[in-house]
Structures are given as C-alpha cells and as structure tokens.
Design a protein around this motif. Structure first.
Motif: not given
Length: 526
Positions: A94-98, A115-117, A130-134
């Motif tokens: 998550l922090p690295a966007g990978l 990828i953002v979060a 994949v989805n984003e925690l944003a």
C-alpha cells in the motif's frame, strides 16, 4: 507459536544493569497488524502484516507462524494478498503503490506500480484486479504483461478486500460510505448492492456461495447478505477487523488490523481465538497512578502494574481522524498527538482538538499551564497553553521526537537527526545534555535522571542531567519494526506507514519502555 522477527538494528539477548530487574508487562505480538489473508496451496493461511512489512504463513491447527516475506525486504506495508492458479502469490504494497508477485520458487518481482494506496486484490480466471484505499479510488485490472492498467470503476470511497462471486461479478466495498458494489469484470456500469453498513471492509463468498461482508466496526460483525439486505450477523470479537478467509467446511478466519490476532468462526457461529491480539507499537506511553497508558496508533490501551497484559480502553483513530502517536497527561485529562497533525485532549468519545496543522507531532508532556509537543516534521517544540495559545519553545531542530518535563520544570527533548538530548532553557536557547546517540526517541524524567530509548542501538540509556554521564540501563531491546529500505519517517511513494516511536515512562516503580520492534512493554524496576 514462533516469534515474529523484527526489523531494524540487530539486537541480542536482553541485558539490564545490575541494579535493575526486568519484567514484561505484555508482548510480543505474534501478528503485527493482521490484514489480508488467503489460504495457500500448502494449506496454511497466508497473512499480510501491514505494520510488520511481512507476509506470514499460519498453520491454523498448531498456531505456528512462519515469516515468508520480509522483514528484510522487499515489502514496505503489505495490505492484502491472493494466490493465482499456479500457486503464485500476489501482494499489494500500500504505501509504495506496488503489486508484487512471488513465484513458488521464492522469486519476487513487481507486476504493477504507480497505484494510489493499493488495497483490495482479487484473482479470477487468470486475471488480476486491484482497488485503491482512497477517497476517490479506482478499481483496476492489472496487465500482467506490463501494459497500462485497465480502469473498471472510479469513485470508490475507500476500496478494500473484494472477490468474484458465483455470478461472475466482482464485488467490492466502499469502506467509508458503508456500501457494497459489483461490476462485470469485462466492463459495464457498477451496481450498488448494499448500503447503510457499518464500515464494510471485506467482501467474500463462503463455500455455499453466500455473500459475506465483514465490518471494521467495534464488534467485527460478519454478515450474511442476500437480496439487497443483511440476513444475519455474527460478532467475531475483533475490533478493527480487516479480512476473512473461509475453509472448505465454512469456517471463517478473521484478521484484525487494529491489534493483530486471528479469530475463527465455525459454521455454527461459535467464535474461538486462534492467535491472540497484541500491541501494534507501542508508540507513546505515560505513567498513571494505576499503571501505564499506551498510545497504540489505532487504540488507546492500559497496562496494569502486575504484568497482566493490556486492556483496550478506546479506539481513538475513528474519533480523532488519525493514528495516535504521542500521549501525555494534563490536569487529569489525556492528551494525544496524531499523524494527521492534530493535538487532542479529553477521553474516550469526548475529544477536543487543541491544536491542528502540525507536521508529524510525536511526543507530548504536561506542564503547569498546558502541554509541550515535539513537532517532528517542522523541527519545533511547541507550548500549547490551556487557553489554546501556541508558542515556540525551540525551532530549527533536526527531527525532535519526544519531550519530558522534570520536577523542577526542566524541559528536555530528544533530537533524532543530531543524536542528542537537549535541555530547553527559558531564554529560547538549548544546552546539550547528551550527544552521539543513535536515534534517541522516547524520554522520561524521574527527578534524578533522564531515561532515553536509543532506538538505533537497541538500548535504554540513563542520563545524569547534571554531570551529563550516559550509561546503559538495558540493551537488546527491540525498538524498530521498520524494514531496512524504508526511511526513518516511513514515507514511501504516495502514502506512508506509521513511523516507529519507542516511548518511555517513569514512575515510582521504575521505568517502562515500549518495545516498538516487537509489540511489548518492559518494566525495569530498581
């Protein structure tokens, strides 16, 4: 149950000075914030540990946990994982966007970046999603050949754990807005299935094909859903639940982001503990007449004087809008600092913000007329008076982390960048009390001496503020769970994981040290 190895400086066996006796108040934590979980081809439950920077494999029968990835790299903060058809493991960082891929032979490669979060992850018929925690997150299909991501949906209000159902649709939660949505992986318009839920964090399907939704709320409820509504719910007993994985017989294994741990819910609804919960840090700590208060990022906990473990008092992360780092006391009230730049005063469910807009505030200490705060990001020490007036006590410091006030009114601050402990004089000047320290963090005063966690060296030191003599009180203390490639402030990519902070507190019974590299509390009695 095997211990989880910590990152950071190598530490040996615990040693204490002859005049001190060590006793554990709690710890270590077997699972360092248990997040995504999936059963692997080996029959074990593989678990992403966001705060530990690791992926572990749990034997649900024996309770043994093997660290499979990390803490020496390459992960920064893994949040969810899934297995492909060939036994390959995909992990979102998550922090690295990978997004990482681990092949059965142990080889790791990056399959997606930028990828953002990234949070929720799902595999379906050779395709990876994949989805984003944003707040305005995306739902993506990852091109495993290295091409651009395909956007399936936008506007996710904090995406999280998702799954493809028997209907072939991809189902995913909006954690913030309390909804569950679905979409055809081949394209189309997203459809809202459920609304009004309490923090839905994971969407799964059990062996019977039923839609199951897990709540991140206080009771960790696991719902059974159908026809656009909730049919029933079981309280799993995990506050801050994060994910759930099912065995063939329908047993649900539930992870906890707030305190780690693992609970199992059998098909009849009986709940049992598989792995106990523990501390995620601890971060700041402060002595009280009946024990120690612990700021544990997601929770506020209390440890009694008898070494009987910790009791969670409240979960301020959902009340003050940020992870809790520092803790102090002022006129009977608790004062907290958060990683979102706030300083709060009060108690469970009744917090008042007394300062905002700080840059990574960490340590806090009460004074006769207010509180002192080490604002790590701005290099300042601030005084916040009871009437809300904010004044600078020091500026231009290289990452001040903690502050301590002594009986005579002396104020001391740890400066991690310069490896120093400074005394703040009333005229705005500083005096060096100790130098040459390797990342000093937590500090406490007991009237005769200063006690400081030298995090970079894995030891607790005693400092005589008059003679400036520094002596080792304890060594072999695990103070850092940060993977080696992660910078001290823990920034990596667009997001960050919580920076370590080894707290220290002094009381009539001795000194308490937060072992932030293993999730424990250690008391040193004189």
């Amino acid at each position: 149950m095997s211990a989880r190895p910590h990152a950071g400086p190598a530490v040996g066996p615990l040693w204490t000075a002859p005049h001190l006796r060590a006793e554990r108040l709690c710890g270590p934590n077997p699972l360092w914030a248990s997040n995504g979980a999936a059963f692997g081809p080996d029959g074990r439950l593989w678990i992403a540990q966001f705060l530990g920077g690791t992926v572990g494999a749990l034997d649900v029968t024996t309770g043994a946990i093997e660290t499979v990835l990390g803490p020496d790299g390459p992960l920064t903060g893994p949040d969810d994982l899934v297995f492909g058809d060939g036994g390959e493991l995909f992990v979102v960082d998550l922090p690295a966007g990978l997004v990482w891929r681990r092949d059965p032979d142990g080889t790791t490669t990056v399959v997606a970046d930028g990828i953002v979060a990234p949070d929720g992850i799902a595999w379906h018929r050779g395709r990876l999603f994949v989805n984003e925690l944003a707040p305005d997150g995306r739902l993506l299909e990852i091109d495993l050949d290295g091409g651009p991501h395909r956007v399936l949906a936008t506007g996710l209000a904090l995406g999280n754990a998702m799954a493809v159902g028997p209907d072939g649709l991809l189902h995913y939660p909006h954690l913030y807005s309390g909804e569950v949505w679905s979409i055809d992986p081949d394209g189309g318009t997203p459809q809202r299935l459920l609304s009004g839920l309490d923090r839905p964090v994971a969407v799964r399907f059990d062996p019977a094909g039923r839609l199951r939704v897990l709540s991140n709320g206080d009771r960790g409820t696991l719902w059974t859903c159908a026809g656009g509504g909730v049919l029933s719910g079981i309280d799993t007993g995990i506050t801050g639940a994060d994910n759930v994985a099912f065995t063939a017989d329908g047993t649900a294994y539930v992870t906890g982001a707030f305190r780690g741990g693992m609970h199992a819910v059998d098909p009849g609804g009986a709940v049992r503990q598989v792995v106990p919960e523990g501390l995620n840090g601890p971060f700041g700590i402060v002595a009280t007449p009946d024990g120690v208060l612990v700021a544990d990022y997601f929770t506020l906990a209390h440890a009694g004087p008898g070494g009987g473990g910790v009791t969670v008092l409240t979960h301020p992360v959902t009340e003050v809008g940020g992870g809790v780092r520092g803790i102090g006391r002022r006129s009977g009230a608790t004062v907290l600092t958060t990683d979102t730049g706030g300083v709060w005063r009060g108690g469970a469910g009744d917090w008042t913000r007394i300062a905002d807009g700080l840059i990574a505030p960490t340590g806090v200490a009460g004074t006769d007329d207010g509180v002192l705060v080490a604002d790590t990001g701005s290099g300042r020490v601030l005084h916040i008076a009871d009437d809300g007036t904010v004044t600078e006590r020091a500026r231009g410091l290289d990452r001040p982390v903690d502050v301590a006030t002594g009986p005579g009114g002396d104020v001391h601050v740890t400066v991690t960048g310069g490896g120093q402990v400074l005394r703040l004089n009333g005229d705005g000047h500083t005096a060096v009390v100790a130098a040459g320290l390797h990342r000093p963090e937590g500090i406490a005063a007991d009237g005769e001496a200063l006690w400081c966690a030298e995090a970079g060296a894995g030891r607790l030191v005693r400092i005589d503020p008059v003679t400036r003599v520094v002596s080792t009180a304890a060594s072999g203390t695990a103070f850092d769970v940060r993977p080696p490639h992660v910078p001290v402030d823990c920034r990596s990519g667009a997001a960050r994981r919580p920076a370590p902070f080894a707290g220290v507190a002094a009381d009539a019974n001795g000194v308490v040290v937060g072992l932030s590299g293993e999730g424990g509390l250690l008391r040193l009695r004189r």
